[in-house]
Design a protein around this motif. Structure first.
Motif, PDB file in Angstrom:
ATOM      1  N   TYR A 178       0.832  -1.206   0.000  1.00  0.00           N
ATOM      2  CA  TYR A 178       0.000   0.000   0.000  1.00  0.00           C
ATOM      3  C   TYR A 178       0.864   1.253   0.000  1.00  0.00           C
ATOM      4  CZ  TYR A 178      -3.869  -3.098   1.072  1.00  0.00           C
ATOM      5  OH  TYR A 178      -4.814  -4.076   1.008  1.00  0.00           O
ATOM      6  N   ILE A 179       1.921   1.229   0.775  1.00  0.00           N
ATOM      7  CA  ILE A 179       2.815   2.384   0.827  1.00  0.00           C
ATOM      8  C   ILE A 179       3.546   2.530  -0.510  1.00  0.00           C
ATOM      9  CG2 ILE A 179       4.865   3.324   1.966  1.00  0.00           C
ATOM     10  CD1 ILE A 179       3.714   2.098   4.582  1.00  0.00           C
ATOM     11  N   ALA A 180       3.961   1.423  -1.104  1.00  0.00           N
ATOM     12  CA  ALA A 180       4.610   1.469  -2.420  1.00  0.00           C
ATOM     13  C   ALA A 180       3.645   2.017  -3.470  1.00  0.00           C
ATOM     14  CB  ALA A 180       5.102   0.075  -2.811  1.00  0.00           C
ATOM     15  N   LEU A 181       2.393   1.585  -3.421  1.00  0.00           N
ATOM     16  CA  LEU A 181       1.375   2.098  -4.341  1.00  0.00           C
ATOM     17  C   LEU A 181       1.189   3.601  -4.168  1.00  0.00           C
ATOM     18  CD1 LEU A 181      -0.852   1.551  -6.454  1.00  0.00           C
ATOM     19  CD2 LEU A 181      -2.394   1.119  -4.535  1.00  0.00           C
ATOM     20  N   PHE A 182       1.176   4.048  -2.929  1.00  0.00           N
ATOM     21  CA  PHE A 182       1.045   5.467  -2.632  1.00  0.00           C
ATOM     22  C   PHE A 182       2.202   6.252  -3.245  1.00  0.00           C
ATOM     23  CE2 PHE A 182       2.319   9.014   0.054  1.00  0.00           C
ATOM     24  CZ  PHE A 182       1.171   9.774   0.053  1.00  0.00           C
ATOM     25  N   VAL A 183       3.427   5.804  -2.998  1.00  0.00           N
ATOM     26  CA  VAL A 183       4.610   6.508  -3.498  1.00  0.00           C
ATOM     27  C   VAL A 183       4.639   6.490  -5.025  1.00  0.00           C
ATOM     28  CG1 VAL A 183       7.136   6.471  -3.559  1.00  0.00           C
ATOM     29  CG2 VAL A 183       5.938   6.140  -1.395  1.00  0.00           C
ATOM     30  N   ALA A 184       4.361   5.342  -5.613  1.00  0.00           N
ATOM     31  CA  ALA A 184       4.353   5.243  -7.081  1.00  0.00           C
ATOM     32  C   ALA A 184       3.281   6.158  -7.676  1.00  0.00           C
ATOM     33  CB  ALA A 184       4.120   3.796  -7.502  1.00  0.00           C
ATOM     34  N   SER A 185       2.114   6.185  -7.058  1.00  0.00           N
ATOM     35  CA  SER A 185       1.018   7.040  -7.549  1.00  0.00           C
ATOM     36  C   SER A 185       1.420   8.507  -7.524  1.00  0.00           C
ATOM     37  CB  SER A 185      -0.232   6.833  -6.707  1.00  0.00           C
ATOM     38  OG  SER A 185      -0.693   5.524  -6.807  1.00  0.00           O
ATOM     39  N   TRP A 186       2.132   8.901  -6.476  1.00  0.00           N
ATOM     40  CA  TRP A 186       2.558  10.296  -6.347  1.00  0.00           C
ATOM     41  C   TRP A 186       3.360  10.738  -7.579  1.00  0.00           C
ATOM     42  CZ3 TRP A 186       1.411  14.316  -3.396  1.00  0.00           C
ATOM     43  CH2 TRP A 186       2.262  15.411  -3.407  1.00  0.00           C
ATOM     44  N   PHE A 187       4.259   9.859  -8.044  1.00  0.00           N
ATOM     45  CA  PHE A 187       5.105  10.205  -9.178  1.00  0.00           C
ATOM     46  C   PHE A 187       4.409   9.997 -10.518  1.00  0.00           C
ATOM     47  CE2 PHE A 187       8.185   9.470  -5.775  1.00  0.00           C
ATOM     48  CZ  PHE A 187       8.822  10.699  -5.799  1.00  0.00           C
ATOM     49  N   VAL A 188       3.607   8.953 -10.633  1.00  0.00           N
ATOM     50  CA  VAL A 188       2.924   8.671 -11.894  1.00  0.00           C
ATOM     51  C   VAL A 188       1.908   9.764 -12.225  1.00  0.00           C
ATOM     52  CG1 VAL A 188       1.305   7.085 -13.028  1.00  0.00           C
ATOM     53  CG2 VAL A 188       3.299   6.188 -11.824  1.00  0.00           C
ATOM     54  N   LEU A 189       1.227  10.267 -11.217  1.00  0.00           N
ATOM     55  CA  LEU A 189       0.216  11.300 -11.455  1.00  0.00           C
ATOM     56  C   LEU A 189       0.787  12.532 -12.135  1.00  0.00           C
ATOM     57  CD1 LEU A 189      -1.868  11.120  -8.163  1.00  0.00           C
ATOM     58  CD2 LEU A 189      -2.690  10.634 -10.478  1.00  0.00           C
ATOM     59  N   ALA A 190       2.033  12.859 -11.840  1.00  0.00           N
ATOM     60  CA  ALA A 190       2.624  14.088 -12.373  1.00  0.00           C
ATOM     61  C   ALA A 190       3.409  13.877 -13.663  1.00  0.00           C
ATOM     62  CB  ALA A 190       3.523  14.718 -11.320  1.00  0.00           C
ATOM     63  N   LEU A 191       3.374  12.674 -14.232  1.00  0.00           N
ATOM     64  CA  LEU A 191       4.113  12.425 -15.467  1.00  0.00           C
ATOM     65  C   LEU A 191       3.598  13.268 -16.627  1.00  0.00           C
ATOM     66  CD1 LEU A 191       4.637   8.556 -15.441  1.00  0.00           C
ATOM     67  CD2 LEU A 191       6.361  10.348 -15.086  1.00  0.00           C
ATOM     68  N   GLN A 192       2.299  13.328 -16.771  1.00  0.00           N
ATOM     69  CA  GLN A 192       1.678  14.087 -17.853  1.00  0.00           C
ATOM     70  C   GLN A 192       0.471  14.839 -17.295  1.00  0.00           C
ATOM     71  OE1 GLN A 192       2.478  14.196 -21.230  1.00  0.00           O
ATOM     72  NE2 GLN A 192       4.331  13.021 -20.776  1.00  0.00           N
ATOM     73  N   ARG A 193       0.209  15.981 -17.873  1.00  0.00           N
ATOM     74  CA  ARG A 193      -0.931  16.780 -17.429  1.00  0.00           C
ATOM     75  C   ARG A 193      -2.246  16.013 -17.601  1.00  0.00           C
ATOM     76  NH1 ARG A 193      -2.282  23.005 -18.745  1.00  0.00           N
ATOM     77  NH2 ARG A 193      -4.406  22.955 -17.975  1.00  0.00           N
ATOM     78  N   TRP A 194      -2.400  15.266 -18.684  1.00  0.00           N
ATOM     79  CA  TRP A 194      -3.644  14.553 -18.940  1.00  0.00           C
ATOM     80  C   TRP A 194      -3.873  13.454 -17.898  1.00  0.00           C
ATOM     81  CZ3 TRP A 194      -3.895   9.368 -19.830  1.00  0.00           C
ATOM     82  CH2 TRP A 194      -2.730   8.722 -20.229  1.00  0.00           C
ATOM     83  N   ILE A 195      -2.792  12.867 -17.374  1.00  0.00           N
ATOM     84  CA  ILE A 195      -2.938  11.852 -16.327  1.00  0.00           C
ATOM     85  C   ILE A 195      -3.509  12.498 -15.069  1.00  0.00           C
ATOM     86  CG2 ILE A 195      -1.715  10.234 -14.814  1.00  0.00           C
ATOM     87  CD1 ILE A 195       0.319   9.832 -17.096  1.00  0.00           C
TER      88      ILE A 195
END
Length: 164
Positions: A58-75
């Motif tokens: 869950y913590i890994a998912l949280f951290v990964a989500s934090w970075f993936v969300l900001a990859l592209q504006r459309w995401i």
């Protein structure tokens, strides 16, 4: 053991959205606190179930989500719109349950009134600070659904008759 009812994913998306667009800290200050609260709750649940290490995914998912969300504006925009859709679907499911049972005994009217009040204040603060259409639409939709649930709860409220 999934986390249900807390919406930490929504908190994360909303926090990341506001950080991404560099909105003033005071417009989203409660989200880091809510996320920290959920992480502590998650760790406590796993601790008292005897295996803190099960919280790692869950913590890994949280951290990964934090970075993936900001990859592209459309995401980022898609995630924010999906959060609005999921929140609306959740409130609509609550409405359907109330219509089906015609009993609001287990539902707190005050909670829904406070949720509506929160949406009104969020609309006002968004208009005063960022004027972000996505956030405004989110809170207008949530306000309408919160008021609808409140009205439904009041409609199906049972009156208690006291015996003399």
């Amino acid at each position: 053991m999934p986390l249900r009812g807390r919406g930490w994913q929504g908190f994360l998306v909303f926090l990341r959205y506001q950080c991404y667009y560099e909105y003033p800290l005071l417009t989203y200050l409660e989200y880091p606190i809510l996320i920290a609260q959920d992480i502590v709750l998650l760790l406590c649940v796993f601790h008292f179930h005897g295996n803190v290490y099960r919280a790692a995914p869950y913590i890994a998912l949280f951290v990964a989500s934090w970075f993936v969300l900001a990859l592209q504006r459309w995401i980022m925009d898609l995630a924010m719109n999906l959060c609005t859709f999921i929140s609306a679907a959740s409130k609509f499911a609550q409405l359907q349950y109330l219509w089906k049972t015609r009993d609001s005994g287990a539902v707190s009217t005050l909670t829904w009134v406070l949720a509506s009040y929160t949406c009104v204040t969020r609309i006002i603060t968004t208009l005063m600070t960022t004027n972000d259409l996505t956030i405004l639409v989110r809170f207008v939709v949530m306000l309408a659904l919160n008021l609808w649930v409140t009205a439904t709860v009041l409609r199906y409220r049972k009156t208690v008759v006291k015996a003399e």
